[in-house]
Design an enzyme around this catalytic site. Structure first.
Site, PDB file in Angstrom:
ATOM      1  N   GLY A  84       0.779  -1.226   0.000  1.00 24.35           N
ATOM      2  CA  GLY A  84       0.000   0.000   0.000  1.00 24.35           C
ATOM      3  C   GLY A  84       0.808   1.273   0.000  1.00 24.35           C
ATOM      4  O   GLY A  84       0.259   2.363   0.051  1.00 24.35           O
ATOM      5  N   GLY A  99       2.565   2.308  -2.429  1.00 24.29           N
ATOM      6  CA  GLY A  99       2.588   2.918  -3.760  1.00 24.29           C
ATOM      7  C   GLY A  99       3.657   2.360  -4.680  1.00 24.29           C
ATOM      8  O   GLY A  99       4.072   3.044  -5.617  1.00 24.29           O
ATOM      9  N   LYS A 100       4.091   1.128  -4.452  1.00 23.49           N
ATOM     10  CA  LYS A 100       5.137   0.549  -5.298  1.00 23.49           C
ATOM     11  C   LYS A 100       4.618   0.296  -6.714  1.00 23.49           C
ATOM     12  O   LYS A 100       5.283   0.649  -7.692  1.00 23.49           O
ATOM     13  CB  LYS A 100       5.660  -0.757  -4.666  1.00 23.49           C
ATOM     14  CG  LYS A 100       6.281  -0.521  -3.296  1.00 23.49           C
ATOM     15  CD  LYS A 100       6.844  -1.789  -2.705  1.00 23.49           C
ATOM     16  CE  LYS A 100       5.796  -2.831  -2.358  1.00 23.49           C
ATOM     17  NZ  LYS A 100       4.841  -2.374  -1.325  1.00 23.49           N
ATOM     18  N   THR A 101       3.433  -0.275  -6.802  1.00 21.91           N
ATOM     19  CA  THR A 101       2.851  -0.520  -8.123  1.00 21.91           C
ATOM     20  C   THR A 101       2.622   0.806  -8.842  1.00 21.91           C
ATOM     21  O   THR A 101       2.906   0.944 -10.035  1.00 21.91           O
ATOM     22  CB  THR A 101       1.512  -1.254  -7.977  1.00 21.91           C
ATOM     23  OG1 THR A 101       1.680  -2.315  -7.051  1.00 21.91           O
ATOM     24  CG2 THR A 101       1.045  -1.802  -9.292  1.00 21.91           C
ATOM     25  N   GLU A 117     -13.010   2.617  29.748  1.00 20.96           N
ATOM     26  CA  GLU A 117     -12.526   3.621  28.790  1.00 20.96           C
ATOM     27  C   GLU A 117     -12.062   4.893  29.500  1.00 20.96           C
ATOM     28  O   GLU A 117     -11.026   5.459  29.170  1.00 20.96           O
ATOM     29  CB  GLU A 117     -13.606   3.962  27.755  1.00 20.96           C
ATOM     30  CG  GLU A 117     -13.987   2.802  26.845  1.00 20.96           C
ATOM     31  CD  GLU A 117     -12.802   2.128  26.184  1.00 20.96           C
ATOM     32  OE1 GLU A 117     -11.814   2.823  25.855  1.00 20.96           O
ATOM     33  OE2 GLU A 117     -12.845   0.897  25.996  1.00 20.96           O
TER      34      GLU A 117
HETATM   35  P1  ADP Z   1       1.749  -1.341  -3.323  1.00 24.64           P
HETATM   36  O1  ADP Z   1       2.047  -1.767  -4.703  1.00 24.64           O
HETATM   37  O2  ADP Z   1       2.907  -0.713  -2.620  1.00 24.64           O
HETATM   38  O3  ADP Z   1       1.093  -2.387  -2.481  1.00 24.64           O
HETATM   39  P2  ADP Z   1      -0.134   0.338  -4.659  1.00 24.64           P
HETATM   40  O4  ADP Z   1       0.757   1.078  -5.586  1.00 24.64           O
HETATM   41  O5  ADP Z   1      -0.877  -0.810  -5.238  1.00 24.64           O
HETATM   42  O6  ADP Z   1       0.663  -0.167  -3.399  1.00 24.64           O
HETATM   43  O7  ADP Z   1      -1.145   1.368  -4.002  1.00 24.64           O
HETATM   44  C1  ADP Z   1      -2.520   1.192  -4.034  1.00 24.64           C
HETATM   45  C2  ADP Z   1      -3.230   2.515  -4.231  1.00 24.64           C
HETATM   46  O8  ADP Z   1      -3.004   3.377  -3.144  1.00 24.64           O
HETATM   47  C3  ADP Z   1      -2.746   3.278  -5.436  1.00 24.64           C
HETATM   48  O9  ADP Z   1      -3.441   2.897  -6.583  1.00 24.64           O
HETATM   49  C4  ADP Z   1      -3.024   4.715  -5.065  1.00 24.64           C
HETATM   50  O10 ADP Z   1      -4.364   5.053  -5.316  1.00 24.64           O
HETATM   51  C5  ADP Z   1      -2.831   4.710  -3.571  1.00 24.64           C
HETATM   52  N1  ADP Z   1      -1.470   5.153  -3.233  1.00 24.64           N
HETATM   53  C6  ADP Z   1      -0.528   4.414  -2.607  1.00 24.64           C
HETATM   54  N2  ADP Z   1       0.594   5.125  -2.413  1.00 24.64           N
HETATM   55  C7  ADP Z   1       0.372   6.340  -2.937  1.00 24.64           C
HETATM   56  C8  ADP Z   1       1.169   7.531  -3.059  1.00 24.64           C
HETATM   57  N3  ADP Z   1       2.419   7.590  -2.602  1.00 24.64           N
HETATM   58  N4  ADP Z   1       0.612   8.601  -3.661  1.00 24.64           N
HETATM   59  C9  ADP Z   1      -0.631   8.553  -4.130  1.00 24.64           C
HETATM   60  N5  ADP Z   1      -1.430   7.492  -4.062  1.00 24.64           N
HETATM   61  C10 ADP Z   1      -0.948   6.375  -3.463  1.00 24.64           C
HETATM   62 ZN    ZN Z   2      -9.042  -1.171  26.945  1.00 25.04          ZN
END
Ligand code: ADP
Ligand code: ZN
Length: 628
Positions: free
Chosen positions: A216, A218-220, A435
């Site tokens: 998540g 943003g590697k892809t 809490e």
């Molecule tokens: P990873 O490949 O690292 O698991 P993804 O590139 O698939 O992550 O990210 C999933 C989505 O999250 C992207 O399509 C985008 O919408 C959002 N996202 C993740 N990182 C970024 C970033 N640095 N800037 C903008 N959007 C991002």
């Molecule tokens: Zn607690």
């Protein structure tokens, strides 16, 4: 042509199958059945022998390889009328044949009906043929591949497995908050666009880049942005898709992928989760995995096989670079590593801005505050957050997204779905005390993050929640802060015990206690924050057990282990004692806050601090500072 074939078969298939059963009834019947038609009366074998002895038999016709006979016999009692009788014989009976010959009785043997045999044979063949044909067509349909019938069984072809995008449409502007990674990869775009610039001076263009970071981040997206900026096609496949149950399939997929890529060079090949194929060979429990190793070997061969300036750049992603086979990281392969971390507060703001571009935000929304509230969120989490907020806004039929929707969305992303609050009851009061216990410690212990809100509205697994605002991005955390967090986490259980007594404490504190133990243990074994001294006894928690580091786990003697346990125990007991003391000393305000919470269900941080300030005798700046 193809279509008509399919339709014809689809329509005729059931008809043929039904026809087959009818057929068997009509044609494939045995001669015995035929005989039955002409001689409905049956005679026992014994009776037949009697008739033979009495010379009443006039002729015998054998059927069915001598197992059935139609016998013509005369009945003296009925004016020698001729009877036709069917006899079942006990298998081959040569002595009967010799008797008949001796008595000069007409006999004949009839072979099985020829046409019946042919039909029977066909009948036996037709069903499997239909079955195979059916399966064949099913394969073709699911394969969804244009072309001749030969492709139905092409398991190894990766056509359906890797995706190709001629234009990704993603630009570097769409990637935010990970500036260093972006800068490093900017150069890759130049490699693809102007390779001459590098080859002219004899530089070898790198073949592979390894992106390291948790899911998540943003590697892809980065890999797509490189392809988008350079205007080249983007091939992508996930490492787990290489690893199949058929040996050799993975390797042939790799071969295929590179073949296609070479045809489309310059281009980007993106391999997600490369650790699925690229794990250290021969490592892990139970030895190596042949299929995976073959696939990995093929990948290495392919990478070595093309020249650096063919214009193919392979980008791989993983969050476990430590388990990768060292051969993958050698020069000429994935020799560049780029780390992609979750964004810091500034980065989060940038990511939020990117994803707010196509959304309607109310003017009062401050993305700054959202960024501050979301430490640890990845780019994907933030994108998801804004989307959730937009969905909530639409559901509430509002014009634009307000801070309220964003807040709700954060709660939802962090803690799960909102549930319905309990009605006023003993257990609701107990949860309220629990809490308020967390919140009061969080407010009175100086090093603790401030309370953002306390709520009795259940979310996910939790019946109630206390939220804290992390003051800033905490790269470094002090000992006092960890101690404060341990005390805060114990606050819930401390309140239960102080108010309701030891017998009434509940399982509600289970999660809190897990965190407490983990924090206290890390203080001792990783951060050198105990009487054991500045020792690091464990590299990291939760190592995956299949990796290369299986054997390198730090080990310490049993003596140290028991000392560690004693230290952990001491820290936790100290913090628990402190938490109980704070609870007892502030009983009045705790009771009042609980009444308010049960009534209002949510108290926000500001209000909470005001009420506490009215009651506490300890001046603000001298709040409890944990010391051990
Ligand atoms: P990873 O490949 O690292 O698991 P993804 O590139 O698939 O992550 O990210 C999933 C989505 O999250 C992207 O399509 C985008 O919408 C959002 N996202 C993740 N990182 C970024 C970033 N640095 N800037 C903008 N959007 C991002
Ligand atoms: Zn607690």
């Amino acid at each position: 042509m193809k279509l008509s074939w399919k339709t014809v078969l689809l329509w005729t298939l059931p008809a043929l199958v039904i026809g087959f059963f009818i057929w068997q009834g009509a044609f494939a019947s045995s001669p015995a059945d035929a005989a039955k038609n002409t001689a409905s009366t049956r005679m026992t074998y014994g009776r037949f022998l009697e008739y033979l002895n009495a010379d009443r038999v006039t002729s015998v016709d054998f059927y069915d390889n001598g197992r059935t006979a139609i016998v013509e016999a005369v009945d003296p009692e009925l004016d020698n009328r001729v009877q036709r009788l069917r006899v079942d014989l006990p298998g081959n009976t040569p002595e009967i044949v010799s008797r008949l010959r001796d008595s000069k009785i007409n006999f004949d043997s009839h072979p099985p009906r020829n046409d019946g045999a042919i039909w029977g044979l066909l009948g036996n063949l037709v069903f499997p043929v239909l079955l195979i044909a059916g399966l064949f067509f099913l394969f073709r349909r699911s394969g969804n591949v244009p072309g001749g019938p030969g492709q139905a069984m092409n398991f190894g072809k990766s056509k359906a497995r890797f995706q190709m995008e001629a234009k990704t449409g993603v630009l570097f502007d769409d990637v935010a908050g990970i500036e260093e990674a972006k800068e490093e990869l900017q150069e890759v775009v130049t490699f693809l666009k102007k390779p001459e610039r590098f080859t002219a001076v004899g530089a070898k263009i790198p073949k592979g880049v390894l992106l390291v970071g948790q899911p998540g981040t943003g590697k892809t997206l980065l890999a797509k942005a490189i392809a988008g900026e350079a205007g080249v096609p983007f091939f992508s496949i996930s490492g787990s898709e290489f690893v199949e149950m058929f040996v050799g399939v993975g390797a042939s997929r790799v071969r295929d992928l590179f073949k296609k890529a070479k045809e489309n060079a310059p281009c980007i090949i993106f391999i997600d989760e490369i650790d699925a194929v690229g794990r250290q060979r021969g490592a892990g429990i139970g030895g190596g995995n042949d299929e995976r190793e073959q696939t990995l070997n093929q990948l290495l061969t392919e990478m070595d096989g093309f020249e650096g300036n063919t214009g193919i750049i392979i980008i791989a992603a993983t969050n476990r670079p430590d388990v990768l086979d060292s051969a993958l990281l050698r020069p000429g392969r994935f020799d560049r590593q780029v780390t992609v971390d979750p964004p810091d507060i500034k980065g989060r703001l940038e990511v939020l801005k990117v994803h707010a571009r196509n959304k309607k935000l109310a003017p009062e929304v401050s993305l700054d505050i959202v960024a501050r509230r979301t430490p640890g969120f990845t780019g994907a989490d933030l994108a998801n957050l804004l989307n959730e907020a937009a969905i909530l806004t639409a559901r509430r039929r509002k014009e634009a997204i307000t801070m309220l929707e964003i807040d709700n969305a954060v709660d939802r992303v962090v803690a799960g779905m909102e549930g319905t609050p309990l009605v006023d009851s003993k257990s609701k009061r107990l949860i309220a005390y629990h809490e308020i216990g967390h919140a009061i410690i969080g407010t009175l212990v100086k090093a603790h993050d401030p309370v953002q809100k306390v709520t009795l509205i259940p979310r996910g697994q939790a019946q109630g929640l206390t939220w804290f605002t992390p003051s800033e991005d905490q790269g470094l955390i002090s000992r006092a802060q960890i101690m404060a967090r341990i005390m805060g986490a114990l606050g819930g259980r401390a309140a239960e015990e102080v108010i309701f007594g030891n017998a009434e404490v509940t399982t509600g504190a289970g999660n809190d206690l897990q965190q407490v133990s983990s924090m206290a243990r890390q203080m001792v074994t990783r951060f050198g924050m105990s009487d054991l001294g500045p020792l690091s006894l464990e590299s990291q928690q939760g190592e995956v057990f299949l990796g290369r580091d299986w054997t390198t786990r730090s080990e310490y003697s049993e003596e140290i282990a028991s000392k560690v346990d004693a230290q952990v125990h001491e820290i936790v007991m100290f913090c628990y004692g402190e938490a109980c003391r704070i609870m007892r000393e502030n009983r009045t305000v705790v009771d009042r806050l609980v009444d308010l919470l049960v009534e209002k269900e949510t108290i926000d941080g500001e209000e909470f601090r005001q009420i506490v300030a009215e009651y506490t005798i300890v001046p603000e700046k001298e709040r409890y500072i944990p010391q051990l």
